[in-house]
Design an enzyme around this catalytic site. Structure first.
Site, short mmCIF file in Angstrom:
data_model
loop_
_atom_site.label_atom_id
_atom_site.label_comp_id
_atom_site.label_asym_id
_atom_site.label_seq_id
_atom_site.Cartn_x
_atom_site.Cartn_y
_atom_site.Cartn_z
N THR A 1 0.83 -1.22 0.00
CA THR A 1 0.00 0.00 0.00
C THR A 1 0.86 1.26 0.00
OG1 THR A 1 -1.90 -1.04 1.04
CG2 THR A 1 -1.65 1.32 1.39
N THR B 1 5.23 11.46 7.13
CA THR B 1 5.29 11.42 8.59
C THR B 1 6.67 11.84 9.11
OG1 THR B 1 5.31 9.87 10.47
CG2 THR B 1 5.82 8.92 8.34
N ASP B 2 6.70 12.29 10.36
CA ASP B 2 7.99 12.63 10.99
C ASP B 2 8.86 11.39 11.18
OD1 ASP B 2 6.51 11.40 13.02
OD2 ASP B 2 6.90 12.94 14.52
N GLU B 3 8.23 10.20 11.13
CA GLU B 3 9.00 8.98 11.39
C GLU B 3 10.07 8.71 10.34
OE1 GLU B 3 7.21 5.53 12.91
OE2 GLU B 3 5.63 6.60 13.96
N TYR C 1 7.32 0.27 8.92
CA TYR C 1 6.33 1.30 8.55
C TYR C 1 7.05 2.57 8.09
CZ TYR C 1 3.50 5.47 9.29
OH TYR C 1 2.90 6.70 9.12
N SER D 1 8.75 2.24 4.81
CA SER D 1 7.84 2.26 3.65
C SER D 1 7.39 3.69 3.35
CB SER D 1 6.63 1.34 3.90
OG SER D 1 5.76 1.88 4.87
N LYS D 2 7.23 4.50 4.39
CA LYS D 2 6.83 5.90 4.16
C LYS D 2 8.01 6.68 3.55
CE LYS D 2 3.36 7.67 5.22
NZ LYS D 2 2.06 7.82 4.50
P1 NAD Z 1 -5.54 5.14 9.48
O1 NAD Z 1 -4.84 3.85 9.67
O2 NAD Z 1 -6.49 5.59 10.52
O3 NAD Z 1 -6.34 5.12 8.09
C1 NAD Z 1 -5.77 4.66 6.91
C2 NAD Z 1 -6.86 4.62 5.85
O4 NAD Z 1 -6.26 4.17 4.61
C3 NAD Z 1 -8.01 3.64 6.18
O5 NAD Z 1 -9.24 4.24 5.89
C4 NAD Z 1 -7.74 2.46 5.26
O6 NAD Z 1 -8.92 1.75 4.90
C5 NAD Z 1 -7.11 3.16 4.06
N1 NAD Z 1 -6.28 2.25 3.27
C6 NAD Z 1 -5.31 1.40 3.72
N2 NAD Z 1 -4.78 0.70 2.69
C7 NAD Z 1 -5.41 1.14 1.57
C8 NAD Z 1 -5.28 0.82 0.20
N3 NAD Z 1 -4.42 -0.11 -0.23
N4 NAD Z 1 -6.07 1.48 -0.69
C9 NAD Z 1 -6.96 2.42 -0.29
N5 NAD Z 1 -7.14 2.75 1.02
C10 NAD Z 1 -6.37 2.11 1.94
O7 NAD Z 1 -4.40 6.22 9.23
P2 NAD Z 1 -4.25 7.73 9.73
O8 NAD Z 1 -3.71 7.73 11.10
O9 NAD Z 1 -5.49 8.46 9.43
O10 NAD Z 1 -3.07 8.21 8.77
C11 NAD Z 1 -3.36 8.78 7.49
C12 NAD Z 1 -2.05 9.17 6.82
O11 NAD Z 1 -1.35 10.11 7.64
C13 NAD Z 1 -1.10 8.00 6.61
O12 NAD Z 1 -0.47 8.16 5.35
C14 NAD Z 1 -0.08 8.13 7.73
O13 NAD Z 1 1.16 7.60 7.35
C15 NAD Z 1 -0.03 9.64 7.90
N6 NAD Z 1 0.32 10.12 9.24
C16 NAD Z 1 -0.42 9.75 10.33
C17 NAD Z 1 -0.10 10.29 11.57
C18 NAD Z 1 -0.89 9.90 12.80
O14 NAD Z 1 -0.46 10.26 13.90
N7 NAD Z 1 -2.03 9.25 12.70
C19 NAD Z 1 0.96 11.19 11.71
C20 NAD Z 1 1.71 11.52 10.58
C21 NAD Z 1 1.36 11.01 9.35
O1 DAU Z 2 4.80 10.22 14.42
C1 DAU Z 2 3.81 10.03 13.44
C2 DAU Z 2 3.34 8.61 13.53
O2 DAU Z 2 2.60 8.50 14.74
C3 DAU Z 2 2.49 8.16 12.35
O3 DAU Z 2 3.27 8.23 11.18
C4 DAU Z 2 1.99 6.74 12.57
O4 DAU Z 2 1.11 6.35 11.53
C5 DAU Z 2 1.22 6.69 13.88
O5 DAU Z 2 0.83 5.37 14.16
C6 DAU Z 2 2.10 7.22 15.03
O6 DAU Z 2 3.19 6.31 15.30
P1 DAU Z 2 3.68 6.01 16.81
O7 DAU Z 2 4.36 4.72 16.84
O8 DAU Z 2 4.38 7.19 17.38
O9 DAU Z 2 2.23 5.95 17.52
P2 DAU Z 2 1.61 4.94 18.60
O10 DAU Z 2 0.29 5.52 18.99
O11 DAU Z 2 1.64 3.54 18.15
O12 DAU Z 2 2.61 5.09 19.81
C7 DAU Z 2 2.88 6.34 20.41
C8 DAU Z 2 3.91 6.10 21.50
O13 DAU Z 2 3.30 5.33 22.55
C9 DAU Z 2 5.11 5.31 21.07
O14 DAU Z 2 6.26 5.79 21.77
C10 DAU Z 2 4.80 3.89 21.50
C11 DAU Z 2 4.01 4.09 22.77
N1 DAU Z 2 2.99 3.05 23.06
C12 DAU Z 2 2.08 2.75 22.08
C13 DAU Z 2 1.13 1.78 22.30
C14 DAU Z 2 0.13 1.44 21.22
C15 DAU Z 2 2.95 2.41 24.29
O15 DAU Z 2 3.78 2.72 25.19
N2 DAU Z 2 2.00 1.47 24.50
C16 DAU Z 2 1.09 1.11 23.55
O16 DAU Z 2 0.25 0.21 23.81
#
Ligand code: NAD
Ligand code: DAU
Length: 345
Positions: free
Chosen positions: A99, A124-126, A149, A152-153
């Site tokens: 994806t 993403t910042d990651e 993850y 891939s980004k």
């Molecule tokens: P999410 O996991 O909540 O939602 C992802 C969405 O993408 C879902 O609706 C899923 O059905 C859809 N999807 C997955 N695979 C697909 C495919 N092959 N084709 C079409 N649709 C597909 O994700 P999110 O947290 O809303 O993140 C959205 C974007 O923002 C991502 O690109 C993520 O890398 C980026 N991002 C997220 C965060 C965060 O903290 N959530 C921070 C920085 C960047």
């Molecule tokens: O920084 C942007 C990213 O933030 C996005 O690109 C990703 O899609 C999003 O999933 C998120 O990644 P993180 O790994 O930072 O988020 P997560 O909510 O999984 O975890 C946040 C922090 O909390 C991380 O240091 C791991 C910790 N954690 C997470 C979970 C789920 C725990 O300590 N316990 C947990 O059960």
């Protein structure tokens, strides 16, 4: 202006669709989403009926489906669709590569052939990896992703830049820090901790809990995306952040206080393999050029999010049914065994 939003049924995507319909009357939106475990049309159930919105189920890695969608003619693409959970990528990177990498290439290719005038890539910042204690990364920092993850980004970002370089693609990359707010799937830190705390279940903190993340409210980020769509410069990368990293323990203690629950619920568990210690971005470029500032303080945003999750317990329960239970058991109840298996394989 016709806009294709990919991943619009997920957490950020559904908040973005809602904001665009309410605040950008010049936009017609097509939401293209595969509806994976993280995509949920319930997230959009409260949308008013509108001729400016339509949903199309499809996979961004399926070139034919994407091509058919583009036949509708889009002026812009906002590409959010992705596999997003770090823990899941450690278990199986394949869907992340399909994806996040292949899907991005398929979209870039279709956007070029169909002449879309703008391509907003949501990164993403990651991609920068862990930041040193007192520093933050600007857009020139090298890409050093740690997890599958993040890798891939980063690969997707490089593909976007290759299309800018080779074909003059009108693309912009946004790299944002951790979002939180309504409709976040309860595998992510904040909604998972709220859900567990409300049921007086242990809050699984990875390692020492002193890892830092820079949380931004999803509505603030969606406003940043809209600003970039309207005024971002093609070919540029922009960091978006709130500018105040805080430790996971600080966030969790804040939540427990808001929910009136005891700190004895905190349970330290084995760390996430390769866990990035600190994310911190310098977002001065974006703020200066686009005139954007976050509106919500973390304290306000966290209180509103705790309240939203409390009021939407049935939504959370539906997210946590079925496959989620198996996932939770593998990652938390059987954590030691699962991590040992990953290391051995
Ligand atoms: P999410 O996991 O909540 O939602 C992802 C969405 O993408 C879902 O609706 C899923 O059905 C859809 N999807 C997955 N695979 C697909 C495919 N092959 N084709 C079409 N649709 C597909 O994700 P999110 O947290 O809303 O993140 C959205 C974007 O923002 C991502 O690109 C993520 O890398 C980026 N991002 C997220 C965060 C965060 O903290 N959530 C921070 C920085 C960047
Ligand atoms: O920084 C942007 C990213 O933030 C996005 O690109 C990703 O899609 C999003 O999933 C998120 O990644 P993180 O790994 O930072 O988020 P997560 O909510 O999984 O975890 C946040 C922090 O909390 C991380 O240091 C791991 C910790 N954690 C997470 C979970 C789920 C725990 O300590 N316990 C947990 O059960």
């Amino acid at each position: 202006m016709k806009v294709l939003v990919t991943g619009g049924a997920g957490f950020i995507g559904s908040n973005l669709v809602r904001l665009l319909l309410a605040e950008a009357p010049e936009l017609e939106i097509t939401n293209f989403d595969k509806l994976t475990y993280a995509g949920n049309l319930e997230n959009l159930a409260d949308l008013p009926r509108s001729r400016r919105y339509r949903f199309l189920r499809g996979d961004v890695a399926d070139a034919r489906a994407v091509d058919r969608a583009f036949a509708r003619g889009f002026d812009a693409v906002i590409h959010l669709a992705a596999e997003t959970h770090v823990d899941r990528s450690l278990e199986d990177a394949a869907p992340f590569l399909r994806t996040n990498v292949l899907g991005t290439e398929v979209l870039l290719d279709a956007a070029r052939r169909h002449g879309a005038a703008r391509f907003l890539h949501i990164s993403t910042d990651e991609v920068y990896g862990s930041a040193p204690p007192d520093a933050s990364f600007d857009e020139a920092a090298p890409l050093r992703p740690s997890s599958p993850y993040a890798a891939s980004k980063a690969a997707a970002d490089l593909l976007v830049m290759s299309h800018v370089h080779s074909f003059g693609a009108p693309a912009i990359i946004l790299r944002c820090t951790n979002n939180y707010g309504p409709y976040q799937f309860p595998e992510k830190l904040i909604p998972l901790m709220i859900a567990n705390a409300l049921e007086d279940r242990p809050l699984p903190v990875y390692g020492d809990g002193l890892q830092a993340r820079d949380w931004i409210h999803v509505e603030d980020y969606c406003r940043a995306i809209l600003a970039a769509l309207r005024r971002g410069r093609a070919g540029e990368v922009y960091n978006v952040s709130a500018g105040r990293p805080r430790t996971n323990l600080e966030v969790i203690r804040g939540l427990l206080a808001l929910l009136g629950k005891p700190e004895s619920l905190i349970a330290f568990v084995e760390d996430r393999p390769g866990h990035d210690r600190r994310y911190a971005l310098d977002s001065r470029k974006f703020r200066k050029e686009l005139g954007w500032e976050p509106r919500r303080t973390f304290e306000e945003g966290l209180a509103a999010t705790a309240q939203w999750n409390r009021a939407n317990a049935d939504w959370i329960e539906r997210c946590r049914s079925g496959a989620y239970r198996t996932y939770y058991k593998r990652h938390y109840t059987d954590r030691r065994k699962t991590l040992a298996r990953w290391r051995a394989s």
